[in-house]
Write an enzyme that holds these catalytic residues in place. Structure first.
Site, PDB file in Angstrom:
ATOM      1  N   LYS A   1      -2.256  -0.605 -26.017  1.00 59.60           N
ATOM      2  CA  LYS A   1      -3.453  -0.254 -26.802  1.00 59.60           C
ATOM      3  C   LYS A   1      -3.683  -1.271 -27.924  1.00 59.60           C
ATOM      4  O   LYS A   1      -2.758  -2.030 -28.281  1.00 59.60           O
ATOM      5  CB  LYS A   1      -3.302   1.151 -27.376  1.00 59.60           C
ATOM      6  CG  LYS A   1      -2.190   1.301 -28.387  1.00 59.60           C
ATOM      7  CD  LYS A   1      -1.865   2.769 -28.646  1.00 59.60           C
ATOM      8  CE  LYS A   1      -0.748   2.894 -29.663  1.00 59.60           C
ATOM      9  NZ  LYS A   1      -0.150   4.236 -29.663  1.00 59.60           N
TER      10      LYS A   1
ATOM     11  N   TYR B   1      -6.244 -16.089 -58.166  1.00 60.25           N
ATOM     12  CA  TYR B   1      -7.227 -15.142 -58.720  1.00 60.25           C
ATOM     13  C   TYR B   1      -6.537 -14.143 -59.638  1.00 60.25           C
ATOM     14  O   TYR B   1      -5.451 -13.644 -59.332  1.00 60.25           O
ATOM     15  CB  TYR B   1      -7.905 -14.364 -57.594  1.00 60.25           C
ATOM     16  CG  TYR B   1      -8.972 -15.131 -56.865  1.00 60.25           C
ATOM     17  CD1 TYR B   1     -10.074 -15.665 -57.548  1.00 60.25           C
ATOM     18  CD2 TYR B   1      -8.900 -15.305 -55.489  1.00 60.25           C
ATOM     19  CE1 TYR B   1     -11.068 -16.358 -56.866  1.00 60.25           C
ATOM     20  CE2 TYR B   1      -9.884 -15.991 -54.793  1.00 60.25           C
ATOM     21  CZ  TYR B   1     -10.969 -16.514 -55.492  1.00 60.25           C
ATOM     22  OH  TYR B   1     -11.943 -17.195 -54.828  1.00 60.25           O
TER      23      TYR B   1
HETATM   24  C1  LIG Z   1       1.252   4.253 -29.417  1.00 60.00           C
HETATM   25  C2  LIG Z   1       1.916   5.264 -28.577  1.00 60.00           C
HETATM   26  C3  LIG Z   1       3.177   5.012 -28.025  1.00 60.00           C
HETATM   27  C4  LIG Z   1       4.000   3.794 -28.372  1.00 60.00           C
HETATM   28  O1  LIG Z   1       4.589   3.989 -29.640  1.00 60.00           O
HETATM   29  P1  LIG Z   1       5.582   2.906 -30.286  1.00 60.00           P
HETATM   30  O2  LIG Z   1       6.065   3.546 -31.520  1.00 60.00           O
HETATM   31  O3  LIG Z   1       4.758   1.691 -30.567  1.00 60.00           O
HETATM   32  O4  LIG Z   1       6.632   2.638 -29.290  1.00 60.00           O
HETATM   33  C5  LIG Z   1       3.684   5.946 -27.147  1.00 60.00           C
HETATM   34  N1  LIG Z   1       3.003   7.082 -26.852  1.00 60.00           N
HETATM   35  C6  LIG Z   1       1.796   7.361 -27.389  1.00 60.00           C
HETATM   36  C7  LIG Z   1       1.110   8.618 -27.030  1.00 60.00           C
HETATM   37  C8  LIG Z   1       1.220   6.475 -28.278  1.00 60.00           C
HETATM   38  O5  LIG Z   1       0.041   6.759 -28.816  1.00 60.00           O
END
Ligand SMILES: *Cc1c(COP(=O)(O)O)cnc(C)c1O
Length: 373
Positions: free
Chosen positions: A35, A263
């Protein structure tokens, strides 16, 4: 010379990390979580690099899933939040996407649509995170309805997500597992489930909670080489960073004790100091709230952020590692400097740093083990 800010994505490090995940989940399959553009690493490139190592991919939206299919990825793809409307279910059927069902609305839409081939469905259980999913009672009836539906392949896969798997000293994970395991046992003992496949592990669970092993693990951050834990951890510390953010020194100056940098003039030299200006800033994804003192590598030596991060530039104190010259290579995080450490200085987590990299920063892929078809 073009602007030197760039991302190096090391695909052999990625494959190394997938192997570690596989070894942790010897009894189950791997769903690689891609994702948010593979946590900022480039979903298509990452998917091609590891397609032969994993069983499945997971993303958050139909757009992300279609992007992978359009590119030629053939493995099953799971939509972690399911479909946002009934139209998407048709696309899932056409393109072989598996869907999560996390609420009653999704369940009813799936039951009432006419599909020519059934979908693989993952039923999300809220075991205590209270973000997505059905409670145990709702999930029992949903499991039954999904199993009975012509639109579902066989029985759904029972899944849940852990809220605190990165906190190894807390027992919240144990409580969640207990809720989840009681439900899956009940589904089996009442005969509602004949096969019962489960999915639990995110990276924290995979690495830290062997009792959370399931048929399908869903690693994300560990694949990209970042530990989900703040404390040292025997296996997590073997992960290799996949993303390295680099740039170059574009100016060097000496300033007298008492002079100020950047800044707001927030940083003041306590001695005669050498200040290098680096071509990277918050417009390139470097966090503006990184504090003075955040480590930065120059030619492999540690220097420190001095003053506020600008949009396109930042300043570092290189007094102790001089001589530093225009064109010298600077590493902001990645190989040699863990993104989780930089994240701490910016009051965030490595997940956020790598994921929010803007497209402005071009990616170079190293060791393109598997060429795109
Ligand atoms: C993002 C996600 C993962 C992966 O999580 P990590 O902590 O990055 O390993 C697994 N399951 C779901 C449902 C997620 O949304």
């Amino acid at each position: 010379m073009s602007r030197p800010a760039k991302l190096i994505i090391d695909l052999s490090a990625l494959r190394h990390n997938v192997t570690i995940a596989k070894n942790c989940c010897a009894l189950g399959g791997l769903v690689a979580v891609l994702k948010a553009n593979a946590y900022g690493h480039g979903a298509i490139e990452v998917a091609f690099a590891i397609e032969d190592q994993v069983n499945m991919f997971a993303v958050s939206s139909i757009e992300e899933a279609e992007q992978l299919r359009d590119a030629g990825i053939q493995k099953p793809i799971l939509l972690l939040e399911g479909c946002f409307n009934a139209v998407e279910l048709k696309i899932c059927q056409a393109r072989d996407f598996a869907v999560v069902v996390h609420c009653d609305k999704q369940l009813s839409e799936l039951e009432s649509i006419t599909l020519s081939t059934p979908l693989s469905v993952w039923l999300k259980v809220d075991s205590g995170m209270h973000r997505l999913g059905m409670n145990a009672k709702e999930a029992k009836s949903a499991y039954q309805r999904l199993t009975a539906s012509q639109n579902v392949v066989g029985e759904p896969i029972l899944m849940t997500h852990m809220a605190s798997s990165d906190l190894l000293e807390q027992n919240y994970t144990v409580q969640q597992l207990d809720v989840f395991n009681r439900l899956s046992q009940e589904l089996k003992s009442t005969g509602l489930a004949k096969t019962m496949k489960t999915s639990i592990g995110n990276s924290g669970s995979i690495l830290g909670w062997p009792e959370a092993s399931s048929d399908w693990a869903r690693p994300g951050i560990m694949l990209y080489g970042l530990s989900p834990f703040t404390a040292p951890h025997a296996i997590a510390d073997k992960l290799k960073p996949v993303m390295t953010l680099k740039s170059e020194v574009i100016a060097v100056r000496e300033i007298a004790a008492g002079e100020r940098v950047g800044y707001g003039s927030t940083w003041q030299a306590s001695r005669r100091s050498v200040i290098a200006t680096v071509a990277i800033g918050y417009g390139d994804g470097y966090p503006r709230n990184a504090k003075s003192g955040t480590p930065v590598l120059v030619n492999g030596n540690t220097a420190y952020l001095a003053g506020r991060v600008s949009m396109d530039m930042l300043s570092i104190d290189v007094t102790d590692i001089a001589p530093v010259s225009i064109g010298d290579e600077v590493t902001l995080w990645g190989q040699g400097l863990n993104a989780n450490l930089v994240a701490e200085w910016a009051d965030t987590i490595g997940y956020e740093l790598v994921t929010r990299m803007p497209l402005r920063v071009a990616k170079t892929y190293l060791s393109q083990v598997f060429e795109r078809r």
